[in-house]
Design an enzyme around this catalytic site. Structure first.
Site, short mmCIF file in Angstrom:
data_model
loop_
_atom_site.label_atom_id
_atom_site.label_comp_id
_atom_site.label_asym_id
_atom_site.label_seq_id
_atom_site.Cartn_x
_atom_site.Cartn_y
_atom_site.Cartn_z
N ASP A 1 0.90 -1.26 0.06
CA ASP A 1 0.12 0.06 -0.05
C ASP A 1 0.78 1.01 -0.02
OD1 ASP A 1 0.94 -0.24 2.74
OD2 ASP A 1 -1.15 -0.07 3.53
N GLU B 1 8.06 -3.79 11.83
CA GLU B 1 8.60 -2.58 11.21
C GLU B 1 8.93 -1.78 12.52
OE1 GLU B 1 7.48 1.07 8.26
OE2 GLU B 1 6.29 -0.83 8.18
#
Length: 285
Positions: free
Chosen positions: A66, A203
């Protein structure tokens, strides 16, 4: 035909060995690599041409992220991008990469409502886009969605730590899992693994915590700003290749200056057209 060794002496030519045919990477190949201690790279891809190059380079996993919201469509965050904007990109990447496992991101708003919404979104990416797996963000809060998708036969890559779709609720781009928050990050990792995810992206997680989680899980971990001990690493290709403008995130290493080369090529092309140098005789019929 003979060849020469490093000292210049001729050596008998060796018969050519037939190339081993490459097969499509599947989730079990990644599991095998973790078990054998082999680290691997993942890159984003958003079109046929770059997917073909990365596939030829041997990148085993391509993510139609995305992050296309930023690098393809020019949005400030990943939040606005839609399924309809991502599916055509997935189609191109699948066509360009006959060997890589192609994973499609489920965009913000497409799965949060519950398992039924997640299945509807994932099914579109599999049927209309040709994706081999999907990725969604969140830990314990999306475990039910992950379990529902895997029960339906859809491979799921999870994503914990900093989750860009939640940038507004997280208070910006911040490292996750520091101090007391580490226990929640561990709980998220265990939850997505138990729900059936075949891998998990971590992340902006402290390297020590990422190492601990990688050791706890039997599924592969994929780091982005999570230190060197994850089973795999992922970067947005524009960041990796020097196409992004502005200051890079701390976890990014630029392996080329593709942006600079492209800018120089475009400038030279425009100059030669304006000067009447291009096209020359050799470019004419």
């Amino acid at each position: 035909m003979s060849e020469h060794n490093v000292y210049g002496a001729a050596q008998p030519a060796q018969p050519a060995q037939p190339a081993q045919p490459r097969t499509r990477i599947r989730t079990h190949h990644l599991q095998k690599m973790k078990a054998e201690g082999h680290k691997w790279a993942m890159l984003t891809a958003y079109d046929y041409s770059t997917a073909r190059i990365f596939d030829e380079a041997g990148i085993p996993v391509l993510l139609v992220g995305d992050s296309a919201a930023n690098v393809v469509y020019g949005y400030d965050t990943t939040v606005p991008v839609s399924i309809d904007e991502l599916i055509p990109l997935v189609r191109g990447v699948v066509r360009g990469a006959p060997h890589a496992l192609v994973v499609a991101d489920l965009p913000f708003g497409s799965y949060e409502a519950g398992p039924a919404a997640a299945l509807a979104a994932a099914t579109r990416f599999m049927k209309e886009g040709g994706a081999h797996a999907v990725k969604l963000e969140g830990g314990e809060r999306v475990a039910e969605q992950i379990a529902h998708l895997t029960a339906a036969g859809i491979p799921v890559m999870a994503h914990i730590g900093f989750t860009p779709q939640s940038v507004n609720s997280l208070g910006g781009f911040r490292v996750q899992g520091r101090g007391d928050a580490a226990e929640q990050t561990i709980a998220d990792a265990i939850a997505v693994a138990e729900a059936g995810a075949f891998s998990v992206v971590m992340e902006m997680v402290p390297a020590g915590l990422a190492t601990q989680i990688t050791g706890k899980l039997t599924i592969p971990t994929i780091g982005i700003g999570a230190g060197p001990n994850c089973d795999g690493q992922v970067l947005v290709w524009q960041d990796m290749a020097g196409m992004s403008s502005g200051k890079s995130a701390r976890f990014v290493k630029r392996f080329a200056d593709i942006g600079g080369e492209l800018r120089r090529a475009a400038t030279q092309y425009a100059h030669e057209v304006a000067a009447g140098v291009f096209p020359a005789d050799e470019h004419c019929f």
